[in-house]
Each structure stands twice: as structure tokens, then as C-alpha cells.
Design a protein around this motif. Structure first.
Motif, PDB file in Angstrom:
ATOM      1  N   THR A   1     -13.314   2.943  -6.459  1.00  0.00           N
ATOM      2  CA  THR A   1     -13.164   3.194  -5.030  1.00  0.00           C
ATOM      3  C   THR A   1     -11.902   2.506  -4.505  1.00  0.00           C
ATOM      4  N   ASP A   2     -11.482   2.890  -3.319  1.00  0.00           N
ATOM      5  CA  ASP A   2     -10.295   2.299  -2.712  1.00  0.00           C
ATOM      6  C   ASP A   2     -10.561   0.848  -2.326  1.00  0.00           C
ATOM      7  N   PRO A   3      -9.515   0.027  -2.290  1.00  0.00           N
ATOM      8  CA  PRO A   3      -9.701  -1.360  -1.858  1.00  0.00           C
ATOM      9  C   PRO A   3     -10.111  -1.423  -0.396  1.00  0.00           C
ATOM     10  N   VAL A   4     -10.787  -2.515  -0.047  1.00  0.00           N
ATOM     11  CA  VAL A   4     -11.213  -2.740   1.339  1.00  0.00           C
ATOM     12  C   VAL A   4     -10.417  -3.910   1.897  1.00  0.00           C
ATOM     13  N   ALA A   5     -10.489  -4.063   3.213  1.00  0.00           N
ATOM     14  CA  ALA A   5      -9.737  -5.149   3.855  1.00  0.00           C
ATOM     15  C   ALA A   5     -10.344  -6.512   3.520  1.00  0.00           C
TER      16      ALA A   5
ATOM     17  N   SER B   1      -7.327 -12.039  -9.324  1.00  0.00           N
ATOM     18  CA  SER B   1      -6.433 -11.688 -10.420  1.00  0.00           C
ATOM     19  C   SER B   1      -5.115 -11.144  -9.883  1.00  0.00           C
ATOM     20  N   THR B   2      -4.053 -11.384 -10.642  1.00  0.00           N
ATOM     21  CA  THR B   2      -2.753 -10.783 -10.313  1.00  0.00           C
ATOM     22  C   THR B   2      -2.341  -9.765 -11.377  1.00  0.00           C
ATOM     23  N   GLU B   3      -3.233  -9.468 -12.332  1.00  0.00           N
ATOM     24  CA  GLU B   3      -2.919  -8.572 -13.435  1.00  0.00           C
ATOM     25  C   GLU B   3      -3.327  -7.140 -13.081  1.00  0.00           C
ATOM     26  N   ILE B   4      -2.361  -6.218 -13.060  1.00  0.00           N
ATOM     27  CA  ILE B   4      -2.601  -4.841 -12.592  1.00  0.00           C
ATOM     28  C   ILE B   4      -3.563  -4.076 -13.492  1.00  0.00           C
ATOM     29  N   SER B   5      -3.579  -4.369 -14.808  1.00  0.00           N
ATOM     30  CA  SER B   5      -4.449  -3.617 -15.718  1.00  0.00           C
ATOM     31  C   SER B   5      -5.925  -3.849 -15.435  1.00  0.00           C
ATOM     32  N   VAL B   6      -6.246  -4.950 -14.738  1.00  0.00           N
ATOM     33  CA  VAL B   6      -7.642  -5.241 -14.423  1.00  0.00           C
ATOM     34  C   VAL B   6      -8.216  -4.180 -13.485  1.00  0.00           C
ATOM     35  N   ASP B   7      -7.346  -3.519 -12.713  1.00  0.00           N
ATOM     36  CA  ASP B   7      -7.815  -2.468 -11.797  1.00  0.00           C
ATOM     37  C   ASP B   7      -8.616  -1.404 -12.534  1.00  0.00           C
ATOM     38  N   GLU B   8      -8.214  -1.089 -13.755  1.00  0.00           N
ATOM     39  CA  GLU B   8      -8.924  -0.063 -14.529  1.00  0.00           C
ATOM     40  C   GLU B   8      -9.940  -0.674 -15.493  1.00  0.00           C
ATOM     41  N   ASP B   9      -9.583  -1.805 -16.087  1.00  0.00           N
ATOM     42  CA  ASP B   9     -10.438  -2.366 -17.144  1.00  0.00           C
ATOM     43  C   ASP B   9     -11.732  -2.966 -16.601  1.00  0.00           C
TER      44      ASP B   9
ATOM     45  N   GLU C   1     -22.501  -4.222 -11.296  1.00  0.00           N
ATOM     46  CA  GLU C   1     -21.979  -3.360 -10.229  1.00  0.00           C
ATOM     47  C   GLU C   1     -20.725  -3.968  -9.605  1.00  0.00           C
ATOM     48  N   LEU C   2     -19.653  -3.166  -9.575  1.00  0.00           N
ATOM     49  CA  LEU C   2     -18.463  -3.568  -8.833  1.00  0.00           C
ATOM     50  C   LEU C   2     -18.713  -3.212  -7.373  1.00  0.00           C
ATOM     51  N   VAL C   3     -18.946  -4.222  -6.555  1.00  0.00           N
ATOM     52  CA  VAL C   3     -19.354  -4.005  -5.170  1.00  0.00           C
ATOM     53  C   VAL C   3     -18.165  -3.585  -4.311  1.00  0.00           C
ATOM     54  N   SER C   4     -17.064  -4.314  -4.426  1.00  0.00           N
ATOM     55  CA  SER C   4     -15.877  -4.008  -3.634  1.00  0.00           C
ATOM     56  C   SER C   4     -14.687  -4.749  -4.220  1.00  0.00           C
ATOM     57  N   TRP C   5     -13.483  -4.328  -3.785  1.00  0.00           N
ATOM     58  CA  TRP C   5     -12.293  -5.067  -4.205  1.00  0.00           C
ATOM     59  C   TRP C   5     -11.249  -5.008  -3.110  1.00  0.00           C
TER      60      TRP C   5
ATOM     61  N   ARG D   1      -6.918  -5.876  -2.130  1.00  0.00           N
ATOM     62  CA  ARG D   1      -5.582  -6.031  -2.711  1.00  0.00           C
ATOM     63  C   ARG D   1      -4.603  -6.400  -1.614  1.00  0.00           C
ATOM     64  N   GLU D   2      -3.858  -7.472  -1.848  1.00  0.00           N
ATOM     65  CA  GLU D   2      -2.801  -7.871  -0.930  1.00  0.00           C
ATOM     66  C   GLU D   2      -1.594  -8.259  -1.771  1.00  0.00           C
ATOM     67  N   LYS D   3      -0.587  -7.374  -1.774  1.00  0.00           N
ATOM     68  CA  LYS D   3       0.560  -7.512  -2.660  1.00  0.00           C
ATOM     69  C   LYS D   3       0.050  -7.584  -4.108  1.00  0.00           C
ATOM     70  N   LYS D   4       0.396  -8.655  -4.854  1.00  0.00           N
ATOM     71  CA  LYS D   4      -0.035  -8.752  -6.251  1.00  0.00           C
ATOM     72  C   LYS D   4      -1.450  -9.301  -6.392  1.00  0.00           C
ATOM     73  N   GLN D   5      -1.951  -9.932  -5.360  1.00  0.00           N
ATOM     74  CA  GLN D   5      -3.247 -10.601  -5.453  1.00  0.00           C
ATOM     75  C   GLN D   5      -4.392  -9.615  -5.275  1.00  0.00           C
ATOM     76  N   ARG D   6      -5.315  -9.631  -6.210  1.00  0.00           N
ATOM     77  CA  ARG D   6      -6.499  -8.785  -6.145  1.00  0.00           C
ATOM     78  C   ARG D   6      -7.744  -9.658  -6.152  1.00  0.00           C
ATOM     79  N   SER D   7      -8.788  -9.159  -5.529  1.00  0.00           N
ATOM     80  CA  SER D   7     -10.067  -9.852  -5.525  1.00  0.00           C
ATOM     81  C   SER D   7     -11.164  -8.828  -5.785  1.00  0.00           C
ATOM     82  N   PHE D   8     -11.978  -9.078  -6.811  1.00  0.00           N
ATOM     83  CA  PHE D   8     -13.054  -8.160  -7.198  1.00  0.00           C
ATOM     84  C   PHE D   8     -14.387  -8.864  -6.996  1.00  0.00           C
TER      85      PHE D   8
END
Length: 499
Positions: free
Chosen positions: A2-6, A48-56, A67-71, A73-80
Motif C-alpha cells: 500500500t502507499d505510505p501514510v503521513a 530503515s534507509t535502505e530502498i530494497s526493504v520497500d519490497e522485501d 501483518e504490515l500495518v502501515s509505513w 516515508r520522508e526522503k530516505k527515511q522509512r518507517s514500517f
């Protein structure tokens, strides 16, 4: 995905920063380290700042039933935000669970040493493992996954041990084991008893293998349930704040009047299994440094087992066979830790010898043993390693141990005469039935093997057992309980001819 949330709608119970690690370079292991202690419905935030984690990461969640509840993204920083299990399992009215760091256990009160009974010549015994009842396996998984309390698990295991010991006694053995009923396997269980070590499903480790597709195919070919079998991962300096197996001996002795034997994974096996550069090197500079702590842990355990009244403490080192017999194979055997480092055979054998002697130093020699086989994860004899003890016997002779419990019934083990060069003051345990063969051996054939061993080593030195355990891996037993009992009974009936 799903798309990232705020922002995440739910606060996490635990969070950690994985930095730029990808799933193939240790991130999955860190996730497992943090998510396993959570209850079902617990929430873990992974930064995470690693882009491949988005798919893996979504793929890992689907594979493991989380269950991946939400994620975000702000620039390189991601939160899952990942839920252990399904978010629907989270009780909305319950306060968020807190996962506290494990406190150092209070020192156990000093034991009053128990005198261990002597083991007679031609004593009949199992190697260690015994088939677990289905309800025991279910309890084991529930306990590891946090769905069953420690007390409930131990009470269930007590019942399984009573059944295993009763079956061995009915078969007529002289020495019993607890059947390793509390263990997921003969070796990896140690990770659930040590500080800074954790059991990780093999599915999480596939990204760390050079050729994961080939490794996964090999596991399927060997009937290894990769989703159920777990592998130890070291996250910090190893510490022993509770027994590894001494509690097993305590209970087994309360359930039988016969001598109790207990098996432990040997120091070389544990070093090979636990050393994974992408994880272990955060705590240790080398596998030799890791081995020093493994030796320290095993020495402390061995001392407690002596006080607990274990008649025989057996160190399992099947990986020695892989060192000398797998050179011609294109793939490593599963049992030896496909993720570990291995150098030239001469170096590995010397390393293993020194580790074993360091553990055994000062212990009552007559109460110690080492076990070697060629693999016990599948009944298919064509897959397991093959070769005589010739490349191993010189190294084994330099291990200061009281008994050698060796696979000998299968033709893969070579000729028994090679063992004549082992020390004259050590006992020789001879495998006289093959746990891989579904047929129950004829008593006359077993007696002939016993007679051969007596002629070679003398009656006083010979011990009798199957080639290996009956259920090395809890989820993948080699044979069923009735067959295991009948095979031990065949050994006992044959042994009586030499009383």
C-alpha cells in the motif's frame, strides 16, 4: 504494498533502527530479535534507509504470517509498522505491552553433588533423541511463538519425558535419556537457553546464503521444513544465566531409577552453527573468539551436569564428518551449518580437537563421551555422507574423552576394525541398529555385531546403541515411537546373550 501514510495510526510497542541494512545483510535477523518476544498482536516499528526493504519486508510479512500495518516515508527515511500475527488479534482495551530487557538471573543456589551410578559393560542406551508426540511438537511451537507460558510448556514436556523414559525402560535399556523432548533439535535449542542468542526460522536466513534458491531446493529435497526448523543467531556476547540441559537431567532422574545420559552439542558444532559473519561479527571479531565463550559456557554446564548426577555426558560432533567427507560434494550437508565458515580439513580437525579438550579438561573422564555420525536429518541413505573413520580416528584419539559413541551399523560408516587405534582406556560405543531403516533388525544379526565388537575391543569396553538418535529434529523424526522401542528391544535381547 500500500502507499505510505503521513503517520502511523497505532503506537509501536517496540522500535529499532536498521539503518542501511537490507534483508540479505542481517535486517531480518534484527527484526526477528525484536518481534519474537512480543505477544500476538504486538507492534514493531522498523526504521530503515535502505530502498530494497520497500519490497522485501512485505514479502517477508506474507511468508511469516505477520501483518504490515502501515509505513511512512520522508526522503530516505522509512518507517514500517509490523504486527506480530494479525492486527485483529490485538485487544484494543488492553494496555500496550512492554518488552523489558532481560534481567540478569539471580545466581542459582549451590548444588549438593549427586553420585552418579556406574555404567556396566555392554550397556544398552539410545543416542539421545526420541520421537515427540504431536501434542509436544505443537506445544514447542506455541512456546517459541509466545502463545504458551514457560510453566505450561515445561509441564507438557514433563509428560512427554515420562512417556519417552517408560518406552526405553520397556525396551530393556540400561541407560536412559529424556528423549530431548524439550528441544527443537539436538543442537539449535541451545539458543533458547543462552543470553544474547535466539532461534531464527530458516526462512529468515535464506537471504544470507550465496545461492538461496539452491539452498531452498536442497532443504526441500532433504525433507527439511524450513518454516519450522530454527537456527541459532548470536546478537551479543554469550552468557549462561540458567542451565542448558541440567534441568533435563534433574527431571529425568526423578522419573527413573536407571542411570541417565544427556547429550549436548559439542563446541565445534556450536561454533560452526553460530558463526555467521553478517550477524556474529557484531559481537565477536572472529569465530575463534566466539568459540572461547562457547567453551566457557559448556565447561560451566558440564560441571553442573556432573553435580546433577548425569552418568554420562555426550558431546555431539557430527559436523566432523562434513569436514572430511563433503569435499567431493557440490553442496554442504544441512546438519553442518551451511552459513558457517570452514577452512581446510586439517585446520578444522585440530580446531575441533582443541575445543573439545578445553571443555573436557578436569572433568571425570569416565563420565564423558563424544558422538559422531554422518547425518541424521533424512531416512534416505543415499543423501547422507559416507566414509570410514580413517580420516577422523587420529584426531578422535587425541580427544581426552572416556567413550566414543559411533555410527557403525550402516555400511556408510566403513569397517569397525579402524577403531582399534582409539585409546585402550576408552570405551567404544558401537551402533548396532540403523535408526534410518524402517525394518527392525534381527536379534541374531545384532548379536553378531556385538560379538565382533567384543572380539575387537574386549567385553569391558563395549557399549551398545543405535547409529544415531530417533528424532534429531522434532518436526522431522527419523522413525516412529513403536519402531524406536522395538529397535532398542532388539539390542537389549541380543546383549543378554553375552551377560
Amino acid at each position: 504494498m500500500t502507499d505510505p501514510v503521513a503517520a502511523h495510526r497505532h503506537p509501536p510497542d517496540v522500535a529499532f533502527d536498521g539503518g542501511d541494512l537490507d534483508c540479505g545483510n542481517g535486517l531480518l535477523l534484527l527484526i526477528r530479535r525484536h518481534i519474537d518476544p512480543l505477544p500476538r498482536g504486538g507492534l514493531l516499528e522498523i526504521r530503515s534507509t535502505e530502498i530494497s526493504v520497500d519490497e522485501d519486508l512485505p514479502a517477508w510479512c506474507r511468508l511469516t504470517g505477520n501483518e504490515l500495518v502501515s509505513w511512512t516515508r520522508e526522503k530516505k527515511q522509512r518507517s514500517f509498522l509490523v504486527c506480530k500475527g494479525r492486527l485483529a488479534e490485538r485487544a484494543p482495551e488492553a494496555p500496550a505491552p512492554r518488552v523489558m530487557p532481560a534481567a540478569a538471573a539471580a545466581p542459582a543456589p549451590a548444588r549438593v553433588p549427586v553420585e552418579a551410578p556406574a555404567i556396566p559393560p555392554l550397556a544398552v542406551m539410545g543416542i539421545g533423541s526420541w520421537p515427540r508426540p504431536r501434542w509436544m511438537i505443537e506445544a514447542m511451537h506455541a512456546y517459541v511463538e509466545g502463545r504458551l507460558s514457560e510453566q505450561a510448556f515445561q509441564e507438557t514436556a514433563d509428560d512427554a519425558v515420562r512417556l519417552a523414559i517408560a518406552a526405553q525402560e520397556k525396551a530393556g535399556v540400561d541407560v536412559v535419556t529424556d528423549g530431548e523432548q524439550r528441544r527443537d533439535s539436538y543442537a539449535s535449542f541451545v539458543a533458547s537457553r543462552l543470553d544474547n542468542c535466539q532461534l531464527i526460522p530458516l526462512t529468515d536466513l535464506l537471504p544470507l546464503v550465496d545461492h538461496p534458491e539452491e539452498f531452498e531446493a536442497e532443504l526441500r529435497a532433504l525433507d527439511i521444513p524450513a518454516g519450522d526448523v530454527r537456527h541459532p543467531a548470536v546478537f551479543g556476547r554469550l552468557a549462561r544465566t540458567r542451565p542448558l540441559v541440567a534441568h533435563e537431567v534433574d527431571f529425568a532422574r526423578s522419573a527413573t531409577a536407571r542411570p541417565v545420559k544427556v547429550a549436548l552439542p559439542g563446541p565445534y558444532l556450536l561454533t560452526r552453527t553460530m558463526w555467521m559473519e553478517c550477524v556474529s561479527d557484531r559481537a565477536y571479531d572472529s569465530r575463534e573468539a566466539l568459540a572461547e565463550d562457547i567453551v566457557r559456557v559448556l565447561r560451566a554446564e558440564l560441571a553442573e551436569l556432573m553435580d546433577a548426577g548425569a552418568a554420562l555426558v555426550q558431546f555431539d560432533e557430527p559436523v566432523l564428518s562434513e569436514v572430511v567427507f563433503s569435499g567431493a560434494k557440490s553442496k554442504r550437508s544441512f546438519m553442518c551449518g551451511a552459513l558457517s565458515e570452514s577452512l581446510a580439513p586439517a585446520h578444522e580437525l585440530a580446531f575441533a580437537r582443541d575445543l573439545l579438550n578445553a571443555v573436557l579438561d578436569g572433568a571425570p573422564r569416565h563420565r564423558t563421551a563424544v558422538h559422531v555420525c554422518r547425518g541424521n536429518w533424512t531416512p534416505d541413505e543415499r543423501v547422507a555422507l559416507a566414509g570410514s573413520y580413517a580420516p577422523l580416528v587420529d584426531m578422535l584419539a587425541k580427544v581426552r574423552v572416556g567413550a566414543y559413541l559411533l555410527e557403525m551399523c550402516t555400511p556408510r560408516a566403513g569397517e569397525m576394525e579402524i577403531l582399534k587405534t582409539l585409546p585402550d582406556d576408552a570405551r567404544i560405543g558401537v551402533g548396532v541398529v540403523n535408526q534410518k531403516d524402517p525394518q527392525i533388525e534381527d536379534v541374531a544379526a545384532v548379536a553378531a555385531r556385538i560379538q565382533h565388537a567384543i572380539a575387537l575391543f574386549g567385553r569391558e569396553r563395549v557399549l551398545l546403541h543405535p547409529d544415531c538418535g530417533f528424532a534429531t529434529f522434532a518436526d522431522n523424526p527419523i522413525c516412529c515411537t513403536p519402531a524406536a522401542q522395538d529397535k532398542l528391544a532388539a539390542i537389549a535381547a541380543a546383549a543378554r546373550q553375552f551377560a
